[in-house]
Design a protein around this motif. Structure first.
Motif, PDB file in Angstrom:
ATOM      1  N   GLU A  13       4.008   3.342   4.837  1.00 61.50           N
ATOM      2  CA  GLU A  13       5.213   2.603   5.204  1.00 61.50           C
ATOM      3  C   GLU A  13       5.089   1.123   4.852  1.00 61.50           C
ATOM      4  OE1 GLU A  13       5.753   3.447   9.369  1.00 61.50           O
ATOM      5  OE2 GLU A  13       6.506   5.477   8.977  1.00 61.50           O
ATOM      6  N   ALA A  14       3.907   0.546   5.063  1.00 62.84           N
ATOM      7  CA  ALA A  14       3.687  -0.872   4.748  1.00 62.84           C
ATOM      8  C   ALA A  14       3.810  -1.118   3.248  1.00 62.84           C
ATOM      9  CB  ALA A  14       2.319  -1.323   5.256  1.00 62.84           C
ATOM     10  N   ILE A  15       3.298  -0.196   2.456  1.00 64.20           N
ATOM     11  CA  ILE A  15       3.376  -0.335   0.994  1.00 64.20           C
ATOM     12  C   ILE A  15       4.828  -0.226   0.529  1.00 64.20           C
ATOM     13  CG2 ILE A  15       2.718   0.723  -1.209  1.00 64.20           C
ATOM     14  CD1 ILE A  15       0.046   1.568   0.267  1.00 64.20           C
ATOM     15  N   VAL A  16       5.553   0.731   1.071  1.00 62.38           N
ATOM     16  CA  VAL A  16       6.971   0.898   0.718  1.00 62.38           C
ATOM     17  C   VAL A  16       7.753  -0.348   1.125  1.00 62.38           C
ATOM     18  CG1 VAL A  16       9.076   2.200   1.276  1.00 62.38           C
ATOM     19  CG2 VAL A  16       6.947   3.421   0.750  1.00 62.38           C
ATOM     20  N   LYS A  17       7.521  -0.825   2.334  1.00 60.65           N
ATOM     21  CA  LYS A  17       8.219  -2.018   2.827  1.00 60.65           C
ATOM     22  C   LYS A  17       7.856  -3.229   1.960  1.00 60.65           C
ATOM     23  CE  LYS A  17      10.690  -4.345   5.731  1.00 60.65           C
ATOM     24  NZ  LYS A  17      12.089  -4.458   5.385  1.00 60.65           N
ATOM     25  N   ALA A  18       6.605  -3.313   1.521  1.00 62.33           N
ATOM     26  CA  ALA A  18       6.189  -4.422   0.656  1.00 62.33           C
ATOM     27  C   ALA A  18       6.972  -4.410  -0.650  1.00 62.33           C
ATOM     28  CB  ALA A  18       4.686  -4.338   0.380  1.00 62.33           C
ATOM     29  N   MET A  19       7.153  -3.234  -1.246  1.00 65.34           N
ATOM     30  CA  MET A  19       7.934  -3.146  -2.482  1.00 65.34           C
ATOM     31  C   MET A  19       9.366  -3.582  -2.227  1.00 65.34           C
ATOM     32  SD  MET A  19       8.231  -2.598  -5.710  1.00 65.34           S
ATOM     33  CE  MET A  19       7.068  -1.507  -6.513  1.00 65.34           C
ATOM     34  N   ASN A  34      -1.351  -6.097  -7.050  1.00 64.17           N
ATOM     35  CA  ASN A  34      -1.936  -7.137  -6.188  1.00 64.17           C
ATOM     36  C   ASN A  34      -0.890  -7.740  -5.262  1.00 64.17           C
ATOM     37  OD1 ASN A  34      -4.577  -6.908  -7.096  1.00 64.17           O
ATOM     38  ND2 ASN A  34      -4.314  -8.438  -8.697  1.00 64.17           N
ATOM     39  N   ASP A  35       0.321  -7.989  -5.791  1.00 63.77           N
ATOM     40  CA  ASP A  35       1.419  -8.491  -4.950  1.00 63.77           C
ATOM     41  C   ASP A  35       1.707  -7.509  -3.819  1.00 63.77           C
ATOM     42  OD1 ASP A  35       1.823 -10.690  -6.683  1.00 63.77           O
ATOM     43  OD2 ASP A  35       3.426  -9.647  -7.786  1.00 63.77           O
ATOM     44  N   LEU A  36       1.768  -6.238  -4.174  1.00 62.04           N
ATOM     45  CA  LEU A  36       2.067  -5.207  -3.186  1.00 62.04           C
ATOM     46  C   LEU A  36       0.984  -5.147  -2.103  1.00 62.04           C
ATOM     47  CD1 LEU A  36       3.304  -2.508  -5.684  1.00 62.04           C
ATOM     48  CD2 LEU A  36       4.694  -3.534  -3.871  1.00 62.04           C
ATOM     49  N   CYS A  37      -0.263  -5.175  -2.519  1.00 65.63           N
ATOM     50  CA  CYS A  37      -1.372  -5.107  -1.564  1.00 65.63           C
ATOM     51  C   CYS A  37      -1.383  -6.325  -0.647  1.00 65.63           C
ATOM     52  CB  CYS A  37      -2.704  -4.994  -2.297  1.00 65.63           C
ATOM     53  SG  CYS A  37      -2.915  -3.414  -3.140  1.00 65.63           S
ATOM     54  N   ARG A  38      -1.170  -7.489  -1.216  1.00 66.47           N
ATOM     55  CA  ARG A  38      -1.142  -8.728  -0.433  1.00 66.47           C
ATOM     56  C   ARG A  38       0.002  -8.684   0.588  1.00 66.47           C
ATOM     57  NH1 ARG A  38      -2.291 -11.717  -4.290  1.00 66.47           N
ATOM     58  NH2 ARG A  38      -0.238 -11.872  -5.219  1.00 66.47           N
ATOM     59  N   THR A  39       1.172  -8.260   0.160  1.00 69.59           N
ATOM     60  CA  THR A  39       2.337  -8.228   1.042  1.00 69.59           C
ATOM     61  C   THR A  39       2.189  -7.151   2.120  1.00 69.59           C
ATOM     62  OG1 THR A  39       3.728  -9.014  -0.773  1.00 69.59           O
ATOM     63  CG2 THR A  39       4.858  -8.019   1.093  1.00 69.59           C
ATOM     64  N   ALA A  40       1.633  -6.001   1.749  1.00 67.60           N
ATOM     65  CA  ALA A  40       1.452  -4.896   2.698  1.00 67.60           C
ATOM     66  C   ALA A  40       0.213  -5.069   3.571  1.00 67.60           C
ATOM     67  CB  ALA A  40       1.356  -3.573   1.947  1.00 67.60           C
ATOM     68  N   VAL A  41      -0.628  -6.017   3.202  1.00 69.80           N
ATOM     69  CA  VAL A  41      -1.904  -6.264   3.882  1.00 69.80           C
ATOM     70  C   VAL A  41      -2.745  -4.984   3.870  1.00 69.80           C
ATOM     71  CG1 VAL A  41      -3.024  -7.308   5.888  1.00 69.80           C
ATOM     72  CG2 VAL A  41      -0.656  -7.903   5.381  1.00 69.80           C
ATOM     73  N   TYR A  48      -3.926   2.855  -3.930  1.00 65.43           N
ATOM     74  CA  TYR A  48      -4.112   3.956  -4.876  1.00 65.43           C
ATOM     75  C   TYR A  48      -4.341   5.302  -4.180  1.00 65.43           C
ATOM     76  CZ  TYR A  48      -4.015   0.635  -8.691  1.00 65.43           C
ATOM     77  OH  TYR A  48      -3.613  -0.320  -9.582  1.00 65.43           O
ATOM     78  N   ALA A  49      -4.696   5.289  -2.914  1.00 60.69           N
ATOM     79  CA  ALA A  49      -4.801   6.542  -2.159  1.00 60.69           C
ATOM     80  C   ALA A  49      -3.407   7.127  -1.902  1.00 60.69           C
ATOM     81  CB  ALA A  49      -5.517   6.308  -0.829  1.00 60.69           C
ATOM     82  N   HIS A  50      -2.395   6.259  -1.910  1.00 62.86           N
ATOM     83  CA  HIS A  50      -1.028   6.698  -1.643  1.00 62.86           C
ATOM     84  C   HIS A  50      -0.191   6.874  -2.907  1.00 62.86           C
ATOM     85  CE1 HIS A  50      -1.179   6.380   2.723  1.00 62.86           C
ATOM     86  NE2 HIS A  50      -1.936   5.315   2.542  1.00 62.86           N
ATOM     87  N   PHE A  51      -0.393   5.977  -3.872  1.00 69.22           N
ATOM     88  CA  PHE A  51       0.431   5.983  -5.080  1.00 69.22           C
ATOM     89  C   PHE A  51      -0.438   5.748  -6.304  1.00 69.22           C
ATOM     90  CE2 PHE A  51       3.121   4.503  -1.595  1.00 69.22           C
ATOM     91  CZ  PHE A  51       4.135   5.429  -1.646  1.00 69.22           C
ATOM     92  N   GLU A  52      -0.152   6.493  -7.357  1.00 69.93           N
ATOM     93  CA  GLU A  52      -0.901   6.379  -8.606  1.00 69.93           C
ATOM     94  C   GLU A  52      -0.739   4.994  -9.229  1.00 69.93           C
ATOM     95  OE1 GLU A  52      -0.412   8.543 -12.854  1.00 69.93           O
ATOM     96  OE2 GLU A  52      -0.447   9.871 -11.107  1.00 69.93           O
ATOM     97  N   ASP A  53       0.468   4.455  -9.145  1.00 68.64           N
ATOM     98  CA  ASP A  53       0.764   3.130  -9.678  1.00 68.64           C
ATOM     99  C   ASP A  53       2.096   2.660  -9.099  1.00 68.64           C
ATOM    100  OD1 ASP A  53       2.768   4.529 -11.112  1.00 68.64           O
ATOM    101  OD2 ASP A  53       1.511   4.668 -12.896  1.00 68.64           O
ATOM    102  N   LYS A  54       2.564   1.493  -9.503  1.00 66.00           N
ATOM    103  CA  LYS A  54       3.814   0.970  -8.941  1.00 66.00           C
ATOM    104  C   LYS A  54       5.017   1.811  -9.373  1.00 66.00           C
ATOM    105  CE  LYS A  54       5.275  -2.585 -12.241  1.00 66.00           C
ATOM    106  NZ  LYS A  54       5.624  -3.999 -12.389  1.00 66.00           N
ATOM    107  N   TYR A  55       4.899   2.526 -10.478  1.00 71.09           N
ATOM    108  CA  TYR A  55       5.991   3.377 -10.950  1.00 71.09           C
ATOM    109  C   TYR A  55       6.148   4.614 -10.057  1.00 71.09           C
ATOM    110  CZ  TYR A  55       5.702   0.247 -14.864  1.00 71.09           C
ATOM    111  OH  TYR A  55       5.692  -0.883 -15.621  1.00 71.09           O
ATOM    112  N   LYS A  56       5.042   5.163  -9.595  1.00 67.05           N
ATOM    113  CA  LYS A  56       5.104   6.292  -8.651  1.00 67.05           C
ATOM    114  C   LYS A  56       5.677   5.814  -7.316  1.00 67.05           C
ATOM    115  CE  LYS A  56       3.294   9.527 -11.179  1.00 67.05           C
ATOM    116  NZ  LYS A  56       4.114  10.559 -11.772  1.00 67.05           N
TER     117      LYS A  56
END
Length: 183
Positions: A13-19, A34-41, A48-56
Protein backbone atom coordinates in the motif's frame (compact mmCIF):
# COMPACT_ATOMS: atom_id res chain seq x y z
CA UNK A 1 -4.05 -12.11 9.60
CA UNK A 2 -0.51 -12.49 10.92
CA UNK A 3 1.81 -9.61 11.70
CA UNK A 4 3.94 -10.55 8.68
CA UNK A 5 0.89 -10.42 6.38
CA UNK A 6 0.01 -6.99 7.73
CA UNK A 7 3.55 -5.73 7.07
CA UNK A 8 3.45 -7.07 3.51
CA UNK A 9 0.09 -5.43 2.87
CA UNK A 10 1.23 -2.13 4.40
CA UNK A 11 4.43 -2.14 2.32
CA UNK A 12 2.49 -2.74 -0.90
CA UNK A 13 0.00 0.00 0.00
CA UNK A 14 2.85 2.41 0.81
CA UNK A 15 4.49 1.74 -2.56
CA UNK A 16 1.21 2.26 -4.42
CA UNK A 17 0.50 5.45 -2.47
CA UNK A 18 4.05 6.65 -3.21
CA UNK A 19 3.47 6.26 -6.95
CA UNK A 20 0.17 8.11 -6.71
CA UNK A 21 1.83 10.90 -4.71
CA UNK A 22 4.72 11.20 -7.15
CA UNK A 23 2.33 11.23 -10.12
CA UNK A 24 0.73 14.31 -8.57
CA UNK A 25 4.15 15.98 -8.88
CA UNK A 26 5.75 14.75 -12.10
CA UNK A 27 5.28 12.58 -15.20
CA UNK A 28 5.68 8.82 -14.91
CA UNK A 29 8.86 8.71 -17.02
CA UNK A 30 10.64 10.94 -14.47
CA UNK A 31 9.76 8.76 -11.48
CA UNK A 32 12.50 6.36 -10.41
CA UNK A 33 12.45 3.32 -8.14
CA UNK A 34 14.64 5.34 -5.75
CA UNK A 35 11.96 8.07 -5.68
CA UNK A 36 9.34 5.45 -4.94
CA UNK A 37 11.37 3.83 -2.16
CA UNK A 38 12.19 7.19 -0.57
CA UNK A 39 8.55 8.32 -0.67
CA UNK A 40 7.19 4.97 0.56
CA UNK A 41 9.94 4.70 3.18
CA UNK A 42 10.85 1.18 2.06
CA UNK A 43 14.07 -0.36 0.81
CA UNK A 44 14.68 -1.39 -2.78
CA UNK A 45 14.53 -5.06 -1.74
CA UNK A 46 11.03 -4.49 -0.37
CA UNK A 47 10.00 -2.69 -3.55
CA UNK A 48 11.26 -5.53 -5.75
CA UNK A 49 9.59 -8.12 -3.50
CA UNK A 50 6.27 -6.55 -4.52
CA UNK A 51 6.86 -5.30 -8.06
CA UNK A 52 9.27 -6.30 -10.80
CA UNK A 53 9.73 -2.66 -11.82
CA UNK A 54 7.85 0.65 -11.94
CA UNK A 55 5.97 -0.55 -15.04
CA UNK A 56 4.50 -3.52 -13.15
CA UNK A 57 3.55 -1.11 -10.36
CA UNK A 58 1.76 1.24 -12.74
CA UNK A 59 0.06 -1.72 -14.39
CA UNK A 60 -1.22 -2.79 -10.97
CA UNK A 61 -2.49 0.75 -10.28
CA UNK A 62 -4.19 0.92 -13.69
CA UNK A 63 -5.95 -2.39 -13.04
CA UNK A 64 -7.23 -0.99 -9.74
CA UNK A 65 -8.41 2.20 -11.48
CA UNK A 66 -10.13 0.17 -14.20
CA UNK A 67 -11.96 -1.88 -11.58
CA UNK A 68 -13.07 1.35 -9.90
CA UNK A 69 -14.36 2.81 -13.17
CA UNK A 70 -16.11 -0.45 -14.06
CA UNK A 71 -17.78 -0.49 -10.65
CA UNK A 72 -19.15 2.98 -11.37
CA UNK A 73 -20.28 2.10 -14.89
CA UNK A 74 -21.89 -1.21 -14.00
CA UNK A 75 -24.08 0.17 -11.22
CA UNK A 76 -27.81 0.60 -11.67
CA UNK A 77 -27.78 4.40 -12.08
CA UNK A 78 -28.92 6.02 -15.34
CA UNK A 79 -26.15 6.08 -17.98
CA UNK A 80 -25.82 9.88 -17.93
CA UNK A 81 -25.17 9.79 -14.16
CA UNK A 82 -22.63 6.99 -14.62
CA UNK A 83 -20.69 8.89 -17.26
CA UNK A 84 -20.75 12.04 -15.14
CA UNK A 85 -19.41 10.05 -12.16
CA UNK A 86 -16.53 8.73 -14.29
CA UNK A 87 -15.73 12.25 -15.53
CA UNK A 88 -15.82 13.62 -11.99
CA UNK A 89 -13.50 10.83 -10.86
CA UNK A 90 -11.06 11.66 -13.65
CA UNK A 91 -11.21 15.40 -12.92
CA UNK A 92 -10.86 14.69 -9.20
CA UNK A 93 -7.55 12.96 -9.98
CA UNK A 94 -6.58 15.62 -12.53
CA UNK A 95 -2.85 15.83 -11.76
CA UNK A 96 -2.47 12.06 -11.63
CA UNK A 97 -4.25 11.56 -14.96
CA UNK A 98 -2.40 14.43 -16.58
CA UNK A 99 1.05 13.33 -15.44
CA UNK A 100 0.40 9.70 -16.23
CA UNK A 101 -1.43 9.99 -19.52
CA UNK A 102 -1.36 13.43 -21.11
CA UNK A 103 2.28 14.26 -20.33
CA UNK A 104 3.23 10.72 -21.35
CA UNK A 105 0.85 10.37 -24.29
CA UNK A 106 0.42 6.82 -23.05
CA UNK A 107 -1.66 4.16 -24.72
CA UNK A 108 -2.29 2.66 -21.27
CA UNK A 109 -5.11 5.07 -20.41
CA UNK A 110 -6.72 4.67 -23.78
CA UNK A 111 -6.69 0.89 -23.35
CA UNK A 112 -7.99 1.16 -19.78
CA UNK A 113 -10.81 3.48 -20.83
CA UNK A 114 -11.49 1.52 -24.02
CA UNK A 115 -11.90 -1.74 -22.10
CA UNK A 116 -14.04 -0.06 -19.44
CA UNK A 117 -16.39 1.63 -21.90
CA UNK A 118 -16.57 -1.49 -24.08
CA UNK A 119 -18.04 -3.31 -21.05
CA UNK A 120 -20.41 -0.39 -20.45
CA UNK A 121 -21.66 -0.32 -24.05
CA UNK A 122 -21.85 -4.13 -24.25
CA UNK A 123 -24.42 -4.06 -21.47
CA UNK A 124 -26.40 -1.23 -23.08
CA UNK A 125 -26.32 -2.67 -26.62
CA UNK A 126 -27.28 -6.14 -25.42
CA UNK A 127 -30.36 -4.69 -23.72
CA UNK A 128 -31.14 -2.64 -26.85
CA UNK A 129 -30.98 -5.76 -29.02
CA UNK A 130 -33.16 -7.70 -26.60
CA UNK A 131 -35.75 -4.91 -26.67
CA UNK A 132 -35.73 -4.78 -30.47
CA UNK A 133 -34.09 -1.35 -30.81
CA UNK A 134 -32.95 -0.81 -34.39
CA UNK A 135 -29.16 -0.48 -34.22
CA UNK A 136 -26.82 0.55 -37.04
CA UNK A 137 -25.53 -3.03 -37.19
CA UNK A 138 -26.72 -6.37 -35.90
CA UNK A 139 -23.09 -7.20 -35.11
CA UNK A 140 -21.98 -5.73 -31.78
CA UNK A 141 -18.16 -5.57 -32.22
CA UNK A 142 -18.12 -2.68 -34.72
CA UNK A 143 -20.69 -0.77 -32.66
CA UNK A 144 -18.71 -1.35 -29.48
CA UNK A 145 -15.54 -0.11 -31.19
CA UNK A 146 -17.34 2.99 -32.48
CA UNK A 147 -19.09 3.98 -29.24
CA UNK A 148 -16.22 3.25 -26.87
CA UNK A 149 -13.68 4.95 -29.16
CA UNK A 150 -15.90 8.02 -29.34
CA UNK A 151 -16.21 8.32 -25.58
CA UNK A 152 -12.51 7.65 -25.00
CA UNK A 153 -11.56 10.17 -27.69
CA UNK A 154 -13.71 12.81 -26.04
CA UNK A 155 -12.28 12.07 -22.58
CA UNK A 156 -8.72 12.24 -23.94
CA UNK A 157 -9.53 15.57 -25.64
CA UNK A 158 -11.08 16.82 -22.40
CA UNK A 159 -7.92 15.96 -20.44
CA UNK A 160 -5.58 17.35 -23.11
CA UNK A 161 -7.48 20.67 -23.05
CA UNK A 162 -7.08 20.79 -19.26
CA UNK A 163 -10.73 19.97 -18.63
CA UNK A 164 -11.86 23.00 -20.64
CA UNK A 165 -15.55 22.08 -20.39
CA UNK A 166 -17.49 21.35 -17.22
CA UNK A 167 -18.03 17.58 -16.81
CA UNK A 168 -21.77 18.16 -16.95
CA UNK A 169 -21.40 19.70 -20.42
CA UNK A 170 -19.23 16.81 -21.63
CA UNK A 171 -21.84 14.39 -20.26
CA UNK A 172 -24.61 16.31 -22.00
CA UNK A 173 -22.71 16.20 -25.30
CA UNK A 174 -22.15 12.44 -24.96
CA UNK A 175 -25.77 11.97 -23.97
CA UNK A 176 -26.90 13.85 -27.08
CA UNK A 177 -24.62 11.71 -29.24
CA UNK A 178 -25.46 8.33 -27.67
CA UNK A 179 -28.62 9.04 -25.69
CA UNK A 180 -30.91 7.10 -28.01
CA UNK A 181 -29.24 3.94 -26.66
CA UNK A 182 -30.64 4.40 -23.18
CA UNK A 183 -34.00 6.05 -23.78
Amino acid sequence: MSEEDIRITKSREAIVKAMETLLEQKPFRKITVNDLCRTAVVGRTTFYAHFEDKYKLISYILQQEQQGLETILLSDSPPEELILEVLLDIRGNKKLYHNLFVAEASDELEKLLQDTFTSFFTNILTVCQAEGVQLASSSLPPLLAFYSSGVVGMIMWWMETDFSMPPEEVTSCLSNLFGFLWK
